[in-house]
Design a protein around this motif. Sequence first.
Motif, PDB file in Angstrom:
ATOM      1  N   LEU A  61       9.132 -11.584 -51.310  1.00  0.00           N
ATOM      2  CA  LEU A  61       9.095 -10.457 -52.233  1.00  0.00           C
ATOM      3  C   LEU A  61       8.494 -10.804 -53.588  1.00  0.00           C
ATOM      4  CD1 LEU A  61      12.562  -8.844 -51.414  1.00  0.00           C
ATOM      5  CD2 LEU A  61      10.311  -8.295 -50.473  1.00  0.00           C
ATOM      6  N   HIS A  62       7.903 -12.001 -53.698  1.00  0.00           N
ATOM      7  CA  HIS A  62       7.216 -12.348 -54.946  1.00  0.00           C
ATOM      8  C   HIS A  62       6.004 -11.429 -55.112  1.00  0.00           C
ATOM      9  CE1 HIS A  62       4.989 -14.658 -57.940  1.00  0.00           C
ATOM     10  NE2 HIS A  62       6.129 -15.281 -58.205  1.00  0.00           N
ATOM     11  N   PRO A  63       5.782 -10.882 -56.290  1.00  0.00           N
ATOM     12  CA  PRO A  63       4.717  -9.879 -56.479  1.00  0.00           C
ATOM     13  C   PRO A  63       3.289 -10.398 -56.350  1.00  0.00           C
ATOM     14  CG  PRO A  63       5.714 -10.482 -58.587  1.00  0.00           C
ATOM     15  CD  PRO A  63       6.562 -11.103 -57.533  1.00  0.00           C
ATOM     16  N   SER A  64       3.102 -11.707 -56.209  1.00  0.00           N
ATOM     17  CA  SER A  64       1.739 -12.241 -56.130  1.00  0.00           C
ATOM     18  C   SER A  64       1.030 -11.843 -54.837  1.00  0.00           C
ATOM     19  CB  SER A  64       1.764 -13.769 -56.251  1.00  0.00           C
ATOM     20  OG  SER A  64       2.584 -14.340 -55.245  1.00  0.00           O
ATOM     21  N   ILE A  65       1.783 -11.510 -53.781  1.00  0.00           N
ATOM     22  CA  ILE A  65       1.200 -11.020 -52.534  1.00  0.00           C
ATOM     23  C   ILE A  65       1.834  -9.679 -52.201  1.00  0.00           C
ATOM     24  CG2 ILE A  65       0.864 -11.414 -50.059  1.00  0.00           C
ATOM     25  CD1 ILE A  65       1.069 -14.390 -50.549  1.00  0.00           C
ATOM     26  N   GLU A  66       0.995  -8.712 -51.853  1.00  0.00           N
ATOM     27  CA  GLU A  66       1.495  -7.403 -51.441  1.00  0.00           C
ATOM     28  C   GLU A  66       1.337  -7.184 -49.943  1.00  0.00           C
ATOM     29  OE1 GLU A  66      -0.551  -4.539 -53.814  1.00  0.00           O
ATOM     30  OE2 GLU A  66       0.638  -4.960 -55.620  1.00  0.00           O
ATOM     31  N   THR A  67       0.182  -7.585 -49.402  1.00  0.00           N
ATOM     32  CA  THR A  67      -0.097  -7.374 -47.976  1.00  0.00           C
ATOM     33  C   THR A  67      -0.819  -8.583 -47.400  1.00  0.00           C
ATOM     34  OG1 THR A  67      -2.200  -6.280 -48.508  1.00  0.00           O
ATOM     35  CG2 THR A  67      -0.276  -4.863 -48.157  1.00  0.00           C
ATOM     36  N   ARG A  68      -0.740  -8.715 -46.097  1.00  0.00           N
ATOM     37  CA  ARG A  68      -1.516  -9.717 -45.372  1.00  0.00           C
ATOM     38  C   ARG A  68      -2.029  -9.091 -44.076  1.00  0.00           C
ATOM     39  NH1 ARG A  68       2.476 -14.263 -44.136  1.00  0.00           N
ATOM     40  NH2 ARG A  68       3.972 -12.542 -44.262  1.00  0.00           N
ATOM     41  N   HIS A  69      -3.195  -9.523 -43.647  1.00  0.00           N
ATOM     42  CA  HIS A  69      -3.739  -9.110 -42.357  1.00  0.00           C
ATOM     43  C   HIS A  69      -3.336 -10.170 -41.328  1.00  0.00           C
ATOM     44  CE1 HIS A  69      -6.720  -5.942 -43.730  1.00  0.00           C
ATOM     45  NE2 HIS A  69      -6.209  -6.409 -44.866  1.00  0.00           N
ATOM     46  N   LEU A  70      -2.705  -9.732 -40.248  1.00  0.00           N
ATOM     47  CA  LEU A  70      -2.186 -10.664 -39.255  1.00  0.00           C
ATOM     48  C   LEU A  70      -2.712 -10.322 -37.865  1.00  0.00           C
ATOM     49  CD1 LEU A  70       1.509 -10.730 -40.530  1.00  0.00           C
ATOM     50  CD2 LEU A  70      -0.275 -12.431 -40.986  1.00  0.00           C
ATOM     51  N   ALA A  71      -2.940 -11.345 -37.063  1.00  0.00           N
ATOM     52  CA  ALA A  71      -3.563 -11.190 -35.747  1.00  0.00           C
ATOM     53  C   ALA A  71      -2.548 -10.762 -34.696  1.00  0.00           C
ATOM     54  CB  ALA A  71      -4.248 -12.498 -35.345  1.00  0.00           C
TER      55      ALA A  71
END
Length: 376
Positions: A64-74
């Motif tokens: 939940l750290h704000p530095s990442i919001e989303t990731r694309h995952l396979a």
Amino acid sequence: MQTVASGILDKSNCVKENKIRIASIATATPPFIATQEYSLDQILSLFGTELSQKSREIARKVFLHPSIETRHLAFEKENGGISVLKNENADQKVDRFSKWAIELSFEAASKSLEKAGISPEDVDIVIVNTCTGFVCPGISSYLLEKLQCRSNTFIFDLSGAGCGGAIPNLQMAASLLFPGKIALCIAVEICSAAFRIGNDPSLIVSNAIFGDGAAAVVLWDRPLGYPIIGFTSEHDPAAREHVRFIYKNGMLYNQISSRLPAIVGEKVPLFLKKVIRSYGYEIRDIAGWALHPGGDRMIKAIGENLGLSKNALTAVVDIYKKFGNMSSPTALFCLERILACDLNQNSPIVLCAYGAGMSAHVGLILVPSKEEIPNK
């Protein structure tokens, strides 16, 4: 960095006297996009009973750290998305790695060739780097077939360079290019195929920050594109255990030291300053910083120790926020973003990535006139 190998060159020893250029760059990601909140809910739902209370607290803090919001995952949404991890065995991980590594490499490569205005038959060299899976023959063989390149195209697969792998890939291609030849370089990582669960903080952090993606670059010696000034690498085996893959029970296991952000934050800026000055430039001369965003603490430490403004690292921060750490393609995602901006002609761009080894790699790229940029 304590070094056993270094490739510092002065400005007079540029790659083929600036004749090798980046003709195009393109990226690709899986269509499945996971918010950090969704990913955390899935991990705790699927594996919460296998994690200690302390590990669950760490997971909540990191996810939940704000530095990442989303990731694309396979993953495929229709097949359950992240939930497939619950029962995915080692063979199935390799199968998923192979499928997506080939598909994303093909997508990124096709877009990069189209941007350069060339066809697969024009390509003389294909180099693919990855560290998140292994197949034999390598991804390059399948990509050669899927793109329908010539059967006599030289193909190479590089492994073991970790998050820094894209830059040695470009360096190798530039070194191999004979006059009139064209190289296609692909960095692809399916980090989710190296998923492991456990109470080791390395695994919790890895599961929270790594994403999947691919980037492709076309190199040639035509008078269009971004001239490559040169490449430099430095290796510090004494720090190897702070960032590396190991094998446990036949599966990849990401080992990341809690000291890594401090080590990178201290050593990489010193290395960058040395490299930039060796080519006759100063920090103030750099038009763009395409840095590998290994983590928010690393980004902050590198920026502060180089004396950079927040604006200088906008591309790095934005890529990390939207995609997370995709390992080796990530710095090329940042470079693609920077090259889309209006930059001062004849100014250098820094491409830098670091990781397993421990190693750090730098490429200096020159901003040409607008007339020399393909498709602009």
